[in-house]
Scaffold this motif. Sequence first.
Motif, PDB file in Angstrom:
ATOM      1  N   CYS A  65       0.883  -1.110   0.013  1.00  0.00           N
ATOM      2  CA  CYS A  65       0.042  -0.115   0.058  1.00  0.00           C
ATOM      3  C   CYS A  65       0.881   1.313  -0.068  1.00  0.00           C
ATOM      4  N   ASP A  66       0.000   2.175  -0.333  1.00  0.00           N
ATOM      5  CA  ASP A  66       0.733   3.614  -0.206  1.00  0.00           C
ATOM      6  C   ASP A  66       0.604   4.194   1.297  1.00  0.00           C
ATOM      7  N   VAL A  67       1.883   4.425   1.781  1.00  0.00           N
ATOM      8  CA  VAL A  67       1.786   4.612   3.370  1.00  0.00           C
ATOM      9  C   VAL A  67       2.436   5.787   3.745  1.00  0.00           C
ATOM     10  N   LEU A  68       1.979   6.494   4.768  1.00  0.00           N
ATOM     11  CA  LEU A  68       2.486   7.773   5.397  1.00  0.00           C
ATOM     12  C   LEU A  68       2.730   7.278   6.935  1.00  0.00           C
ATOM     13  N   LEU A  69       4.120   7.738   7.428  1.00  0.00           N
ATOM     14  CA  LEU A  69       4.108   7.341   8.795  1.00  0.00           C
ATOM     15  C   LEU A  69       4.621   8.700   9.241  1.00  0.00           C
ATOM     16  N   ILE A  70       3.804   9.416  10.280  1.00  0.00           N
ATOM     17  CA  ILE A  70       4.177  10.470  10.830  1.00  0.00           C
ATOM     18  C   ILE A  70       4.786  10.486  12.296  1.00  0.00           C
ATOM     19  N   GLU A  71       5.568  11.190  12.778  1.00  0.00           N
ATOM     20  CA  GLU A  71       6.222  11.367  13.967  1.00  0.00           C
ATOM     21  C   GLU A  71       6.162  12.550  14.488  1.00  0.00           C
ATOM     22  N   LYS A  72       5.577  12.996  15.868  1.00  0.00           N
ATOM     23  CA  LYS A  72       5.609  14.416  16.255  1.00  0.00           C
ATOM     24  C   LYS A  72       6.953  14.899  16.854  1.00  0.00           C
ATOM     25  N   ARG A  73       7.833  14.141  17.315  1.00  0.00           N
ATOM     26  CA  ARG A  73       9.162  14.413  17.776  1.00  0.00           C
ATOM     27  C   ARG A  73      10.232  14.646  16.574  1.00  0.00           C
ATOM     28  N   GLN A  74      11.039  15.495  16.921  1.00  0.00           N
ATOM     29  CA  GLN A  74      11.981  15.700  15.685  1.00  0.00           C
ATOM     30  C   GLN A  74      13.043  14.693  15.510  1.00  0.00           C
ATOM     31  N   GLU A  75      13.128  13.883  16.527  1.00  0.00           N
ATOM     32  CA  GLU A  75      14.134  12.767  16.326  1.00  0.00           C
ATOM     33  C   GLU A  75      13.416  11.334  16.792  1.00  0.00           C
ATOM     34  N   ILE A  76      12.921  10.466  15.777  1.00  0.00           N
ATOM     35  CA  ILE A  76      12.594   9.249  16.304  1.00  0.00           C
ATOM     36  C   ILE A  76      13.538   8.578  17.336  1.00  0.00           C
ATOM     37  N   GLY A  77      12.758   8.055  18.464  1.00  0.00           N
ATOM     38  CA  GLY A  77      13.675   7.143  19.234  1.00  0.00           C
ATOM     39  C   GLY A  77      14.007   8.030  20.542  1.00  0.00           C
ATOM     40  N   THR A  78      13.904   9.308  20.450  1.00  0.00           N
ATOM     41  CA  THR A  78      14.309  10.000  21.663  1.00  0.00           C
ATOM     42  C   THR A  78      13.369  11.033  22.123  1.00  0.00           C
ATOM     43  N   PRO A  79      13.034  11.247  23.471  1.00  0.00           N
ATOM     44  CA  PRO A  79      13.679  10.769  24.447  1.00  0.00           C
ATOM     45  C   PRO A  79      13.440   9.294  24.557  1.00  0.00           C
ATOM     46  N   VAL A  80      14.289   8.427  25.349  1.00  0.00           N
ATOM     47  CA  VAL A  80      13.882   7.114  25.350  1.00  0.00           C
ATOM     48  C   VAL A  80      12.901   6.955  26.710  1.00  0.00           C
ATOM     49  N   ARG A  81      11.829   6.295  26.803  1.00  0.00           N
ATOM     50  CA  ARG A  81      11.173   6.127  27.906  1.00  0.00           C
ATOM     51  C   ARG A  81      11.132   4.417  28.119  1.00  0.00           C
ATOM     52  N   CYS A  82      12.051   3.848  28.388  1.00  0.00           N
ATOM     53  CA  CYS A  82      11.976   2.637  28.324  1.00  0.00           C
ATOM     54  C   CYS A  82      13.139   1.863  29.121  1.00  0.00           C
ATOM     55  N   ALA A  83      13.214   0.785  29.851  1.00  0.00           N
ATOM     56  CA  ALA A  83      14.288  -0.127  30.158  1.00  0.00           C
ATOM     57  C   ALA A  83      14.888  -1.019  29.120  1.00  0.00           C
ATOM     58  N   GLU A  84      14.352  -0.786  28.017  1.00  0.00           N
ATOM     59  CA  GLU A  84      14.938  -1.523  26.638  1.00  0.00           C
ATOM     60  C   GLU A  84      15.056  -3.066  26.656  1.00  0.00           C
ATOM     61  N   GLY A  85      14.490  -3.778  27.624  1.00  0.00           N
ATOM     62  CA  GLY A  85      14.787  -5.233  27.788  1.00  0.00           C
ATOM     63  C   GLY A  85      13.525  -5.805  26.692  1.00  0.00           C
ATOM     64  N   VAL A  86      14.171  -6.984  25.935  1.00  0.00           N
ATOM     65  CA  VAL A  86      13.150  -7.486  25.048  1.00  0.00           C
ATOM     66  C   VAL A  86      13.647  -8.949  24.849  1.00  0.00           C
ATOM     67  N   SER A  87      12.739  -9.814  24.609  1.00  0.00           N
ATOM     68  CA  SER A  87      13.052 -11.431  24.451  1.00  0.00           C
ATOM     69  C   SER A  87      13.763 -11.586  22.979  1.00  0.00           C
ATOM     70  N   LYS A  88      14.933 -12.031  23.028  1.00  0.00           N
ATOM     71  CA  LYS A  88      15.855 -12.182  22.107  1.00  0.00           C
ATOM     72  C   LYS A  88      14.965 -13.198  20.787  1.00  0.00           C
ATOM     73  N   GLU A  89      14.317 -13.996  21.411  1.00  0.00           N
ATOM     74  CA  GLU A  89      13.485 -15.191  20.592  1.00  0.00           C
ATOM     75  C   GLU A  89      12.540 -14.386  19.637  1.00  0.00           C
ATOM     76  N   ARG A  90      11.762 -13.530  20.658  1.00  0.00           N
ATOM     77  CA  ARG A  90      10.334 -12.818  19.938  1.00  0.00           C
ATOM     78  C   ARG A  90      10.955 -11.982  18.824  1.00  0.00           C
ATOM     79  N   LEU A  91      12.036 -11.303  19.222  1.00  0.00           N
ATOM     80  CA  LEU A  91      12.494 -10.173  18.593  1.00  0.00           C
ATOM     81  C   LEU A  91      12.987 -10.579  17.239  1.00  0.00           C
ATOM     82  N   SER A  92      13.799 -11.679  17.161  1.00  0.00           N
ATOM     83  CA  SER A  92      14.338 -12.110  16.127  1.00  0.00           C
ATOM     84  C   SER A  92      13.446 -12.546  15.137  1.00  0.00           C
TER      85      SER A  92
END
Length: 400
Positions: free
Chosen positions: A27-54
């Motif tokens: 499809c033809d897609v538009l993704l918009i983000e209000k922040r000026q930098e995607i990913g910051t500020p980080v609001r997360c302890a950043e832990g993730v299951s390797k198996e599921r992420l892969s």
Amino acid sequence: MKDEYDVIVVGAGPGGSIAARTAAEECDVLLIEKRQEIGTPVRCAEGVSKERLSEFIKPDKKWIASEIHRWRAYTPDGTMAELPGALFGFETVYVLERKLFDRELAKRAARAGADVLVRTRATGLIVQHGAVKGVKINRLGENFEVRSKVVIGADGVESQVGRWGGINTTLKLEDIGSCAQYCMTNIDEPEDVISVYIGSVAPGGYAWLFPKGGKTANIGLAVLATKLNGKSSINYLNEFVAKNFPDGQPAALVMGGVPVSDEFKTIAGNGLLLVGDAAHCCDTATGAGIMTAMESGKMAGEVARKAMLQDDASMKVLREYKIRWHKAYGKVQKHNYKIKEFNANTSDEEFNRIVKDFKSIKFGGMNSLRAATRLLKENPKLLLFMRHLLYRALHEYRLG
Ligand code: FAD
């Protein structure tokens, strides 16, 4: 930016970027983000299951800070129990660098063909005859109306997209985890162990230490909003840090909420899908939401594609997303919710006793069955808890 797209995704967190990437395959897609930098500020302890992420992306050292195989739990009296990750369904946990990881996911959405815009905020929805037909956008101070067949709201825990589309996404107080976290350095703890601290250190939730290497760690906690007792989560965190990591020095402080609700009855409307935190698709027992955001994002992207193929973005087609999500996660979330309730209703004394009894069992020994039976007999609440934990672990294994 064009005047019209098939799909507009609001929010470039993990849920939004995966939804955009999946939908952009056809499809033809538009993704918009209000922040000026995607990913910051980080609001997360950043832990993730390797198996599921892969399942979603090949792990890359560029956005992985550390790889962990061991867990420790500390009771209120300081007793430590080493826990097998399998108990939670996680063999390996990656601690991510989310500012790089989130950006990588958005890049992949762009590579799949999505238009990606930063500093671009959704300010409302275009709604006609009860159906969502696009997004009102403010880009660098200028207002636009961009039309689409489907809007995917991936705008996080403070989501407005759902409300604008007529979906009640208000969380009950008892279903909000109030979090505070420092990224701290000068932390002299083993760098291959995740530690969790249970009990009144973080009422109804828990405190955590996720090592990131180089004597640095994410140290934070979540307190159930109904159990803050007139304090804020930062007060709890400062007390916790002063007691346990007096030499730690903060490099960053983040505060935020996590939805820990098992109610996501309405995650789709005419022309509208909600994913990730915006849809309360978050692990109710732990507050972890990266994987559920990505998993719901993928499902929503696939269903949006189907709606385009059938030229029908009404609930008749979009309902499939809701059905698939409930089939995959509805039951485990009920069990996770029971784990959350057990945690919220167990006193410090009970936690101390349970873990001490648990540690006294010599698994593999002749009397282990007798000891385990005694443990459950003395702590009857534990029987139910173990049942929910077992269901959860089996579910995670099926996913991984
Ligand atoms: P988000 O990542 O919140 O992304 C939403 C995006 O939408 C944001 O970039 C936001 O700027 C954008 N946005 C919002 N409104 C608009 C708008 N109007 N227009 C355009 N853009 C908009 N989860 C884990 O799995 N592991 C953890 O260890 C973990 N630790 C956590 C620790 C803390 C302190 C907190 C607060 C949360 C933690 N979580 C953790 C939860 C996890 O961060 C979230 O569940 C996850 O980020 C949800 O992803 P998402 O894509 O749904 O939303």
